[in-house]
Write a protein that holds these residues in place. Structure first.
Motif, PDB file in Angstrom:
ATOM      1  N   ASP A 106       0.840  -1.197   0.000  1.00 48.64           N
ATOM      2  CA  ASP A 106       0.000   0.000   0.000  1.00 48.64           C
ATOM      3  C   ASP A 106       0.877   1.250   0.000  1.00 48.64           C
ATOM      4  O   ASP A 106       2.040   1.200   0.437  1.00 48.64           O
ATOM      5  N   TYR A 140     -16.430   4.281   7.572  1.00 49.91           N
ATOM      6  CA  TYR A 140     -14.983   4.115   7.766  1.00 49.91           C
ATOM      7  C   TYR A 140     -14.233   5.451   7.741  1.00 49.91           C
ATOM      8  O   TYR A 140     -13.017   5.468   7.782  1.00 49.91           O
ATOM      9  N   ASP A 177      -3.379   4.480   7.847  1.00 49.07           N
ATOM     10  CA  ASP A 177      -2.262   3.710   8.436  1.00 49.07           C
ATOM     11  C   ASP A 177      -1.766   2.700   7.400  1.00 49.07           C
ATOM     12  O   ASP A 177      -2.240   1.558   7.311  1.00 49.07           O
ATOM     13  N   LEU A 230     -10.189  -1.846  11.789  1.00 51.43           N
ATOM     14  CA  LEU A 230     -10.406  -2.622  10.564  1.00 51.43           C
ATOM     15  C   LEU A 230      -9.616  -3.925  10.625  1.00 51.43           C
ATOM     16  O   LEU A 230     -10.092  -4.978  10.186  1.00 51.43           O
ATOM     17  N   SER A 275      -9.627   6.624   5.820  1.00 50.80           N
ATOM     18  CA  SER A 275      -9.503   6.178   7.213  1.00 50.80           C
ATOM     19  C   SER A 275      -8.381   6.994   7.847  1.00 50.80           C
ATOM     20  O   SER A 275      -8.083   8.099   7.412  1.00 50.80           O
ATOM     21  N   ASP A 276      -7.732   6.444   8.871  1.00 52.35           N
ATOM     22  CA  ASP A 276      -6.576   7.149   9.440  1.00 52.35           C
ATOM     23  C   ASP A 276      -5.329   6.993   8.561  1.00 52.35           C
ATOM     24  O   ASP A 276      -4.262   7.497   8.896  1.00 52.35           O
ATOM     25  N   HIS A 318       0.378   5.629   0.701  1.00 47.61           N
ATOM     26  CA  HIS A 318      -0.425   6.833   0.951  1.00 47.61           C
ATOM     27  C   HIS A 318       0.465   8.055   0.802  1.00 47.61           C
ATOM     28  O   HIS A 318       1.650   8.014   1.176  1.00 47.61           O
ATOM     29  N   SER A 363      -9.893   4.222  12.920  1.00 40.56           N
ATOM     30  CA  SER A 363      -8.587   3.638  13.214  1.00 40.56           C
ATOM     31  C   SER A 363      -8.442   2.351  12.402  1.00 40.56           C
ATOM     32  O   SER A 363      -9.308   1.472  12.455  1.00 40.56           O
ATOM     33  N   SER A 364      -7.338   2.245  11.683  1.00 40.14           N
ATOM     34  CA  SER A 364      -7.127   1.031  10.882  1.00 40.14           C
ATOM     35  C   SER A 364      -6.963  -0.200  11.771  1.00 40.14           C
ATOM     36  O   SER A 364      -7.169  -1.322  11.314  1.00 40.14           O
ATOM     37  N   ILE A 398      -8.768  -5.069   1.030  1.00 44.94           N
ATOM     38  CA  ILE A 398      -9.465  -4.172   1.955  1.00 44.94           C
ATOM     39  C   ILE A 398     -10.450  -3.256   1.234  1.00 44.94           C
ATOM     40  O   ILE A 398     -11.445  -2.859   1.817  1.00 44.94           O
ATOM     41  N   HIS A 401      -2.675  -1.239   6.600  1.00 40.49           N
ATOM     42  CA  HIS A 401      -3.376  -1.562   5.351  1.00 40.49           C
ATOM     43  C   HIS A 401      -2.643  -2.671   4.581  1.00 40.49           C
ATOM     44  O   HIS A 401      -3.274  -3.608   4.074  1.00 40.49           O
TER      45      HIS A 401
END
Ligand code: MG
Length: 163
Positions: free
Chosen positions: A8, A68, A38, A76, A35-36, A10, A72-73, A57, A42
């Motif tokens: 992943d 969502y 993270d 999840l 989401s946050d 970001h 907080s991931s 995900i 992820h």
């Protein structure tokens, strides 16, 4: 035993907190996301879902779903653990690599490992987190974002009866 891989990315954004492995890391920027963001968690969730061939995900937690937003991931991740459990799998071990030029990850890694191990109900020795830079190259080197890779092993719970 089954193996899965997750990846992943970001991008950095102003005005966001930097959350990695559930740890709030002091830095002048955070990661952008629904989401946050993270990225480490992820990648781990995708590795676990991949090991079970249960999709990714994006399938289970669609980006844009108000449920969502800002979540907080780690929450999840708890849901992913539940999915694995429901499908007859238990976590073996996982290894995550965070790729970031800045900030320094090392001081935060013990807390990240503890957070993830707690959510996955596993021993901390089953959760490895490493960090590396890309020597100033590429988007991580230019501090445009953070990438994370993860591999995870899961086991079929039914097999344990015969051990
Ligand atoms: Mg993500």
């Amino acid at each position: 035993m089954r193996i899965g891989h997750g990846y992943d990315v970001h991008r950095f954004a102003e005005g966001r907190e930097l959350i990695l492995g559930g740890v709030n890391i002091p830095y002048q920027m955070g990661l952008d996301g629904h989401s946050d963001a993270d990225v480490a968690v992820h990648a781990l969730m995708d590795a676990l879902l991949g090991a079970a061939a249960l999709g990714d995900i994006g399938l289970h937690f669609p980006p844009g779903d108000p449920e969502y937003k800002g979540i907080s991931s780690l929450k999840l991740l708890g849901k992913v653990r539940g999915l694995l459990d429901k499908n007859g799998y238990k976590i073996g071990n996982a290894d995550i690599t965070i790729v970031a030029q800045q900030p320094k990850m090392l001081p935060h890694i013990p807390a990240m490992r503890a957070n993830i191990a707690e959510v996955l109900c596993t021993d901390i020795k089953n959760i490895s987190i490493k960090a590396t830079t890309e020597e100033g190259l590429g988007f991580t080197g230019a501090c445009l974002g953070i990438a994370a890779h993860a591999v995870a092993l899961i086991e079929e719970k039914s097999n344990l009866r015969f051990l």
